[in-house]
Design a protein around this motif. Structure first.
Motif, mmCIF file in Angstrom:
data_model
loop_
_atom_site.group_PDB
_atom_site.id
_atom_site.type_symbol
_atom_site.label_atom_id
_atom_site.label_comp_id
_atom_site.label_asym_id
_atom_site.label_seq_id
_atom_site.Cartn_x
_atom_site.Cartn_y
_atom_site.Cartn_z
ATOM 1 N N GLU A 55 1.003 -1.274 0.018
ATOM 2 C CA GLU A 55 -0.099 -0.005 -0.027
ATOM 3 C C GLU A 55 0.871 1.300 0.032
ATOM 4 O OE1 GLU A 55 -4.030 0.086 0.695
ATOM 5 O OE2 GLU A 55 -3.071 -1.305 -0.909
ATOM 6 N N LYS A 56 2.040 1.150 0.885
ATOM 7 C CA LYS A 56 2.774 2.482 0.786
ATOM 8 C C LYS A 56 3.377 2.746 -0.437
ATOM 9 C CE LYS A 56 6.498 2.173 3.023
ATOM 10 N NZ LYS A 56 7.793 2.219 4.203
ATOM 11 N N TYR A 58 2.278 1.556 -3.410
ATOM 12 C CA TYR A 58 1.137 1.930 -4.389
ATOM 13 C C TYR A 58 0.624 3.112 -4.375
ATOM 14 C CZ TYR A 58 -2.972 1.214 -7.378
ATOM 15 O OH TYR A 58 -3.952 1.306 -8.082
ATOM 16 N N TYR A 59 0.583 3.910 -3.289
ATOM 17 C CA TYR A 59 -0.114 5.277 -3.002
ATOM 18 C C TYR A 59 1.010 6.241 -2.813
ATOM 19 C CZ TYR A 59 -4.713 3.025 -2.691
ATOM 20 O OH TYR A 59 -5.719 2.170 -2.941
ATOM 21 N N ARG A 61 2.894 6.738 -0.260
ATOM 22 C CA ARG A 61 2.557 7.395 1.371
ATOM 23 C C ARG A 61 3.922 7.741 2.022
ATOM 24 N NH1 ARG A 61 -1.766 2.760 3.327
ATOM 25 N NH2 ARG A 61 -3.436 3.625 2.053
ATOM 26 N N GLN A 66 5.778 6.790 -4.925
ATOM 27 C CA GLN A 66 5.043 5.671 -5.707
ATOM 28 C C GLN A 66 5.944 4.898 -6.425
ATOM 29 O OE1 GLN A 66 1.719 6.975 -8.767
ATOM 30 N NE2 GLN A 66 0.459 6.115 -7.043
ATOM 31 N N TYR A 68 4.608 1.352 -8.568
ATOM 32 C CA TYR A 68 3.811 0.122 -8.695
ATOM 33 C C TYR A 68 4.596 -1.236 -8.709
ATOM 34 C CZ TYR A 68 -0.065 3.470 -10.031
ATOM 35 O OH TYR A 68 -0.879 4.469 -9.974
ATOM 36 N N SER A 89 -5.793 -6.674 -4.351
ATOM 37 C CA SER A 89 -4.974 -5.488 -4.756
ATOM 38 C C SER A 89 -4.046 -5.980 -5.845
ATOM 39 C CB SER A 89 -3.989 -4.820 -3.692
ATOM 40 O OG SER A 89 -4.812 -4.287 -2.710
ATOM 41 N N CYS A 93 -4.084 -4.882 -9.901
ATOM 42 C CA CYS A 93 -2.692 -4.422 -10.588
ATOM 43 C C CYS A 93 -2.760 -5.128 -12.036
ATOM 44 C CB CYS A 93 -1.497 -4.735 -9.895
ATOM 45 S SG CYS A 93 -1.245 -3.349 -8.329
ATOM 46 N N GLN A 98 -0.930 -2.175 -13.690
ATOM 47 C CA GLN A 98 -0.051 -1.468 -13.008
ATOM 48 C C GLN A 98 1.143 -2.192 -12.302
ATOM 49 O OE1 GLN A 98 -3.268 0.098 -10.525
ATOM 50 N NE2 GLN A 98 -3.234 1.935 -11.836
#
Length: 347
Positions: A55-56, A58-59, A61, A66, A68, A89, A93, A98
């Motif tokens: 998640e970190k 992907y977004y 954060r 970012q 992918y 998730s 992708c 992605q």
């Protein structure tokens, strides 16, 4: 007697900023420590933390850029341990390409694994795969089955999709009553598409008693969320005075929002409003032709016909018989009767 001062003593002028800086520094250190702990646990094979790492990336954060591809790496690690959200998730992708090459079959495979664990988002997306044959053999019965599983968990998208199946008789017997039932459950959760479709039911009296006022209310809710179909429908209500006082300025406002969102019918209507100088718009054949062009390229048969007419008459564009015929032909191929007559006249 002196009035008590409300000001801070002078020494607090430098103490307070120092305390604030210290608190910020402590917060940054705590966050950094927390991020390090997540990565450390992820490296040790803890699935929840591997998913968080995914998640970190992907977004993008925090301080993480970012990426992918790295997100996919971490999703994969967690997914292989049976982490349902990571499986979802990872599937997403693969569906979008992605961080990996687009692969509908792998997307469906991972949606299946997640869906079988009861993850509602995956159940909805797997249902979509079966409904449209993306990565799996098309099977509307299985599509409905997965939509039902998600809908029964209270998932708004699942409820909306199930309602759509009942509306169109896809995998279930056609039933307006059941369509409305599921649309309402979804719409009550603020699902924009369901609100729009429920509005359509009220406008047309399908599954409910016809009620333009109710239709407008649901269109408004969906339109406020940016649903271009609802924005067009709301504009049309203002244009005709159905459910609201007729107001061409308001109609233009909502047609423009829908048109800027890519709605071809709205683009055609904006063109018509410019052509005729309606709703506070200054009459302009040039702008009319521009909007007809957009609508035509997006597949609106009416816009294609109107654009053909512009080229035939030289309104807003140079006179061009060949282009007129070209757009009339496209409109005719899309079933526009006026275009068919125009072709007979010109050919």
């Amino acid at each position: 007697m002196m009035k008590k001062s409300n000001t801070y003593p002078d020494y607090l002028d430098w103490v307070i900023p120092l305390v604030l800086v210290s608190l910020i520094a402590i917060g940054m250190l705590t966050a950094s420590s927390s991020e390090s702990k997540v990565e450390e646990n992820a490296q040790k094979g803890k699935a929840d933390d591997q998913y968080e790492m995914g998640e970190k990336y992907y977004y993008g954060r925090g301080s993480t850029e970012q990426d992918y591809a790295k997100a996919v790496e971490w999703y994969q690690k967690a997914a292989e341990q049976g982490h349902a959200e990571a499986q979802f998730s990872l599937a997403y992708c693969y569906k979008k390409g992605q961080g990996v090459e687009k692969d509908y079959e792998k997307a469906a495979e991972w949606y299946q694994k997640s869906a079988e664990q009861g993850f509602a988002d995956a159940q909805v997306n797997l249902g979509h795969c079966y409904e449209y044959g993306e990565g799996v053999i098309k099977d509307v019965d299985k599509a409905v089955m997965w939509y039902q599983k998600a809908a029964k968990q209270g998932d708004a998208s699942g409820q909306c999709n199930l309602g759509f199946c009942y509306e169109n008789g896809v995998g279930v017997p056609q039933s307006w009553d059941k369509a409305v039932e599921w649309y309402r459950k979804s719409a009550d959760q603020n699902h924009a598409r369901a609100q729009y479709l429920l509005g359509c039911c009220y406008e047309n009296g399908q599954g409910v008693e016809k009620n333009f006022g109710e239709a407008v209310e649901w269109y408004q809710k969906a339109a406020n969320q940016g649903h271009d179909g609802a924005q067009f429908a709301l504009g049309y209500c203002y244009n005709t005075g159905n459910g609201v006082p007729q107001n061409h300025e308001k109609a233009v406002e909502w047609f423009l929002k829908a048109a800027n969102g890519g709605n071809s019918a709205a683009q055609c209507n904006v063109g018509y409003y410019y052509e005729n100088g309606i709703g506070g718009l200054e009459q302009s054949y040039e702008k009319a032709a521009e909007w007809y062009q957009k609508g035509a390229e997006n597949g609106s048969a009416r816009a294609q016909f109107n654009l053909g007419l512009c080229y035939e008459k030289g309104r807003g564009v140079p006179l061009n018989r060949e282009k007129a015929i070209e757009w009339y032909q496209r409109a005719a191929d899309n079933g526009n009767e006026k275009a068919k007559k125009a072709l007979l006249r010109l050919q």
